[in-house]
Design an enzyme around this catalytic site. Sequence first.
Site, PDB file in Angstrom:
ATOM      1  N   ARG C 111       0.826  -1.201   0.000  1.00 26.49           N
ATOM      2  CA  ARG C 111       0.000   0.000   0.000  1.00 26.49           C
ATOM      3  C   ARG C 111       0.866   1.260   0.000  1.00 26.49           C
ATOM      4  NH1 ARG C 111      -2.345  -3.969  -0.710  1.00 26.49           N
ATOM      5  NH2 ARG C 111      -4.494  -4.513  -0.270  1.00 26.49           N
ATOM      6  N   GLU C 114       2.264   1.606  -3.411  1.00 32.17           N
ATOM      7  CA  GLU C 114       1.216   2.072  -4.324  1.00 32.17           C
ATOM      8  C   GLU C 114       1.012   3.585  -4.211  1.00 32.17           C
ATOM      9  OE1 GLU C 114      -2.540  -0.353  -4.983  1.00 32.17           O
ATOM     10  OE2 GLU C 114      -3.376   1.408  -4.003  1.00 32.17           O
ATOM     11  N   SER C 137      15.117  14.936   1.563  1.00 31.50           N
ATOM     12  CA  SER C 137      16.128  13.952   1.938  1.00 31.50           C
ATOM     13  C   SER C 137      15.497  12.753   2.638  1.00 31.50           C
ATOM     14  CB  SER C 137      17.165  14.598   2.858  1.00 31.50           C
ATOM     15  OG  SER C 137      18.145  13.648   3.225  1.00 31.50           O
TER      16      SER C 137
END
Lengths: 170, 170, 170, 170, 170, 170, 170, 170, 170, 170
Positions: C111, C114, C137
């Site tokens: 997830r 994604e 960063s």
Amino acid sequence: MAEKTGTSSGQPIAVLNVHIVHRLPSQSPLLFAAKKQKNLSFETIAQALGREEVAVAALFYGQAKASEEDVKNLAKILDLPEDKLMETEMTGWPDRGRQMEMPPKEPLVYRLFEIVQNYGYAYKAVMNEKFGDGIMSAITFSTKVEREDDEKGTWCKITLRGKWLPYSRF
Amino acid sequence: MAEKTGTSSGQPIAVLNVHIVHRLPSQSPLLFAAKKQKNLSFETIAQALGREEVAVAALFYGQAKASEEDVKNLAKILDLPEDKLMETEMTGWPDRGRQMEMPPKEPLVYRLFEIVQNYGYAYKAVMNEKFGDGIMSAITFSTKVEREDDEKGTWCKITLRGKWLPYSRF
Amino acid sequence: MAEKTGTSSGQPIAVLNVHIVHRLPSQSPLLFAAKKQKNLSFETIAQALGREEVAVAALFYGQAKASEEDVKNLAKILDLPEDKLMETEMTGWPDRGRQMEMPPKEPLVYRLFEIVQNYGYAYKAVMNEKFGDGIMSAITFSTKVEREDDEKGTWCKITLRGKWLPYSRF
Amino acid sequence: MAEKTGTSSGQPIAVLNVHIVHRLPSQSPLLFAAKKQKNLSFETIAQALGREEVAVAALFYGQAKASEEDVKNLAKILDLPEDKLMETEMTGWPDRGRQMEMPPKEPLVYRLFEIVQNYGYAYKAVMNEKFGDGIMSAITFSTKVEREDDEKGTWCKITLRGKWLPYSRF
Amino acid sequence: MAEKTGTSSGQPIAVLNVHIVHRLPSQSPLLFAAKKQKNLSFETIAQALGREEVAVAALFYGQAKASEEDVKNLAKILDLPEDKLMETEMTGWPDRGRQMEMPPKEPLVYRLFEIVQNYGYAYKAVMNEKFGDGIMSAITFSTKVEREDDEKGTWCKITLRGKWLPYSRF
Amino acid sequence: MAEKTGTSSGQPIAVLNVHIVHRLPSQSPLLFAAKKQKNLSFETIAQALGREEVAVAALFYGQAKASEEDVKNLAKILDLPEDKLMETEMTGWPDRGRQMEMPPKEPLVYRLFEIVQNYGYAYKAVMNEKFGDGIMSAITFSTKVEREDDEKGTWCKITLRGKWLPYSRF
Amino acid sequence: MAEKTGTSSGQPIAVLNVHIVHRLPSQSPLLFAAKKQKNLSFETIAQALGREEVAVAALFYGQAKASEEDVKNLAKILDLPEDKLMETEMTGWPDRGRQMEMPPKEPLVYRLFEIVQNYGYAYKAVMNEKFGDGIMSAITFSTKVEREDDEKGTWCKITLRGKWLPYSRF
Amino acid sequence: MAEKTGTSSGQPIAVLNVHIVHRLPSQSPLLFAAKKQKNLSFETIAQALGREEVAVAALFYGQAKASEEDVKNLAKILDLPEDKLMETEMTGWPDRGRQMEMPPKEPLVYRLFEIVQNYGYAYKAVMNEKFGDGIMSAITFSTKVEREDDEKGTWCKITLRGKWLPYSRF
Amino acid sequence: MAEKTGTSSGQPIAVLNVHIVHRLPSQSPLLFAAKKQKNLSFETIAQALGREEVAVAALFYGQAKASEEDVKNLAKILDLPEDKLMETEMTGWPDRGRQMEMPPKEPLVYRLFEIVQNYGYAYKAVMNEKFGDGIMSAITFSTKVEREDDEKGTWCKITLRGKWLPYSRF
Amino acid sequence: MAEKTGTSSGQPIAVLNVHIVHRLPSQSPLLFAAKKQKNLSFETIAQALGREEVAVAALFYGQAKASEEDVKNLAKILDLPEDKLMETEMTGWPDRGRQMEMPPKEPLVYRLFEIVQNYGYAYKAVMNEKFGDGIMSAITFSTKVEREDDEKGTWCKITLRGKWLPYSRF
């Protein structure tokens, strides 16, 4: 403006390969066409911009951001209308890395890839001992290519210089 | 022999990660164990061998070939029996590149990979203009890591220096 | 030392899955075994170390570096001999990223992947407009996980906070 | 309508890179062209739509669904005929994720990918202890980017907030 | 306890293939060995646990979480000491998906993969029209396998049932 | 002919995303354009054809073969000249699977992929016990999507039903 | 029992390569060891089992299911205790395809892969014209290898024969 | 010339899918258009050319070389000007394999791929025992597809026949 | 037997790298151990076997088949019991190609790969013009490595010689 | 100028396949069109340029750099205006390797790839023993293809000849 044409090495200048155009932003063909038309080397353009050759080439390939001043200087040295340049994606943000397939197929670029592949852990071990836990920044970073000639022949020297960034403790 | 222990930076020395041992030749665990036991940095070992730190680290990871003299010096500085070292694959030929998965997952090494990915074509264009059609050798080649401190902080400088090889005409 | 056992949520504590051990450094099985033995949550250990839970879990998986003080604190809270911990790769440098195959197969981690896949360009556009040309960063960086309960249910909030690094001009 | 032009940060606005157009739905070039023409930031557009900047950028890249009201507001702020917008795929369903190659080559996006790669298991362990067996939803989900400035510099803070979904027992 | 041995179909029971053991958690070999020893089908075990067969098989492969009651029931039906089971990773959190290479090589599993590959967009279009913009949850989810026999032969029916999750507007 | 326009759910109908057109046969843009023009749902078209919605959507994406009667019905309901439809690849044989990249990037489709990845072995074990050594056919096969609403919310139910094919003994 | 030893061609028999053992089920080393010990060809064993040579070889590699009668016959011809064979995964269900990496590196197997790669679409077009929309089953399937010698040399003939499965209309 | 139109099976003829045209040589669209125009099956064309159907289909897909006589015959049966055909890449050398992605997504072709994946080692073992150390040539090779109908249904039989090439001893 | 020890070049002999042993057949460690023990070069062994050096090295890596006479000669020159050699997979059939990951990471092997990558189409065009439609066999094939020294330095010459196989017309 | 047309072997000349044009530089279609128009073989052109056939073919595919003299000679033999040729990327630097996908699908090129895959380690071992630690250069390199006919048939001989580059000690 009378710029020095050609390269100082006597080699032909670099032009754009048509088969990677679809991976480049819209200013790239424009810039390269003017560069070819005026027969200018990256060395000459870099001097006009006050930047490193690699940075300027990266700019032509859409891998670096041009400042407003860069755009003005580019327009001047390449005899391009400034507003035409501004209409391209030069005013946008670089979408870096897309023009290169990895692993690189080009032998010149592959040698650099091979150096990372072969010496990756060695660099890491030495850098950890020298600097601690962190990385060399590829952002707060500069690089240049130099030529050295000695009795053993011609040498290419690439310098990579980046800020050392220690891992934050959190 | 009383070598300087630890690193000059005050950082801990680099030791071997157990989960890459199966990708390394048989001398690697031996060398790293002795290095850890004696708490020696690659800097100290490199001085004893008269070689660059990166080359010595590469040697520990089986990415470079040790000369006979290197083996003798290593045996001495690491307090290892020379013949025990000779029984390892040190007497064989390095099988380079196997310990590194590409793209590298390690952030430090990834930054180097990213530099090749981002600036690959820029390097090529600049090098072609400077040297003609060819490559920078990764074999007739040396590299080193240096530390520079200035008011803006700490910088890591990597130098890559290789013979320029023009393509043969045939 | 009497630490609070179990988690504050009443959920079982996290232990080590045997099938990723070969991708982890040598301290990981040791640390996880003690954690299981003493039934300690990362929350409890994090408090003892004065660090974030994610950082401590990363430390158990060999994805972060323990300071000397961390090692001392870990030894104490986990009832492990300090020198035994020091013999592991805790004294070495983390070899980050190796335990994770990408794309991740684990649904929870997928997830997150994604989110990067779907919103990658959106983040980039917004961040470029807010900060200019650069990156957030992942080194000068911290992250934490929080739980929020409201009438609509339970929410998980992840915060990523990193230094903004503008690209150097060179 | 007199919208504030440019960004509040003084950075140029984000425009569309021509080389990803073929991966985007038909409204993307239209929306981006109008955005460029009117020099509007995602911040300004987001305020007009009452949505988060990342959501609006995702909408421009075809990664989120516009409600009818969004379309109306977009038409108004961008000076685009509503029916012309409706003729695009805006009336269809987003086909998410296609414009991004994984692993991402863009350094800014790669850093987010790297965070998942490095801290994936750590997040999982902490979230399992905090919430039990499940995932943070990437659907019942929101995200935002914030800027924080302090004496140490400029920080980028990304918040991911999703519903916790426990695995069903069946 | 006298459980029904064998399967109701007369087919042999499923046992563990040794060559995927290294991809499974530590309870898997234990559970499968007891299953084989007692010659129990997943159907029989599922009835004892009050769960679906697929859920129970997933549990044996470490792809689902056992509740405390499940562990008790498993210990009873498999004649395994409960505390021995508790010493395995059953007390940990499933690390899902690792035992399967994608694309699947196993013909039975490949057929399911092929259904997703062939009908993926068709499912999406139909589901968008039926439910709007969102996904069928694979977490708030159950699945079962049924056998149907008619004059045309034997049919396998798989049901996937998941909560519909609409995308949040943010 | 006066077909019911729009969807029964009140959701907008599905239309074609321009960026996958190059992966689809020549009838796809034609069919989708007419569907959009007439604002017809797959449900409505499926009723006119006497087929399942998923089958009809697959037909629009070139993933299923239309019978002659289907072509006639499609021409009628979509107000398209039958011979124009016949000139497309509808008279050819579907080249299935090309429009989907695997692993799928679309979250809705990924969830289906994830179900195969997570439960693949579990399905196999249960199916082997129930049916013996073989596969569920994806050819002698049908599938449908149903909506179920209960007090817990809205559920999506997908049924896969295929002939069981035992391995031949040879 | 006095079986004919060696092959009828005079070639040595096939034995197991140790470096793929970890990809095979537990009966494979057992069966191959007995085959080597007794110097039996697949031809001889196939005759004893009343099966095709390819099927028997597939059985040795765990790619096919042995019936109870096969197990008995194997035990007899290989002088193996039947119950010892039964303790292996022979009683389980084959986990097909795992021992082969694709694309195949073995030149003999690669040639078969190349035939699929080169003639794939040609087979499809011819089969669609001959049979309609469907596939040749690889499950209701048999295959054999034959040798033919003529004046032009030695020929290998492979026959693939599968049930034609037309796509269901749904 | 009055060729038999349509297929002998009553199935529609195979035509070209537009989305693979960019992977095919320039004669492919020409040949397929004429084939469609005249409604000719590969069987009919093959008879006119005195070649196998699969060979002729391969020729249409640019996977086989047409002899001069083939070109003449093709021109005649397809009513195409011979010189127009000669202007295409028919006069060049086939660039084989490019039109197929591996693993194949098309279910019909995947089944052939699966046969290689599942039985690869079995074929090799049997062929080594029958022929010695070598390969079946895919060059000195022919293949055909046949239909067999019996009481169990319709069967597809594919024959692969190649010269046996023993490894040279050197 | 008094063989010449070492190499004629004065370079150390090649020995086995432990980290590829798991990809090699069982005779490889045995043969390499004896080779190391007796300090024999492939040149010396090749002379004793009457074969090319590359063939003998391939034999040590399990990439070529040893004849019975080769086994006898190997046993003699390596002082190994013949029957011990026969117990290894030397009596089986080589499973070629498994020890090499592609693209090769080893720089020496990569250069050969790069030659194929760069000149692949050029070779094909030249070979088609010289020989017609076909391939150079890699089976009816021999190869050798030679050293040439001239005033420009040391040259490595590799010869590949294979039977030309024209495509069958069928 | 009256060049010998056609090939000396009587085979048709090589022409350009349209489906790889997008991977080639802008001079490739121009050169191949003229070659086809004048029916010239690479042998004939190579003689006119004083170069090897493979080098000239590589030049046509944009894999090698033409010298100014080459351009003049090419213009002459192909009846092309010199300045038209100069306008193409012939004046730029070759971007090597892009036209070839690896692993190669073309059977002729695959055989070369297979030789590297099978004999890679054997070459390395022999070359290390003959030359020490280093590589055969693919840059300071030449290659040629020759035809040999004997009583056993037609043979293709490829010679690769490169400078030996020993690794630098640093």
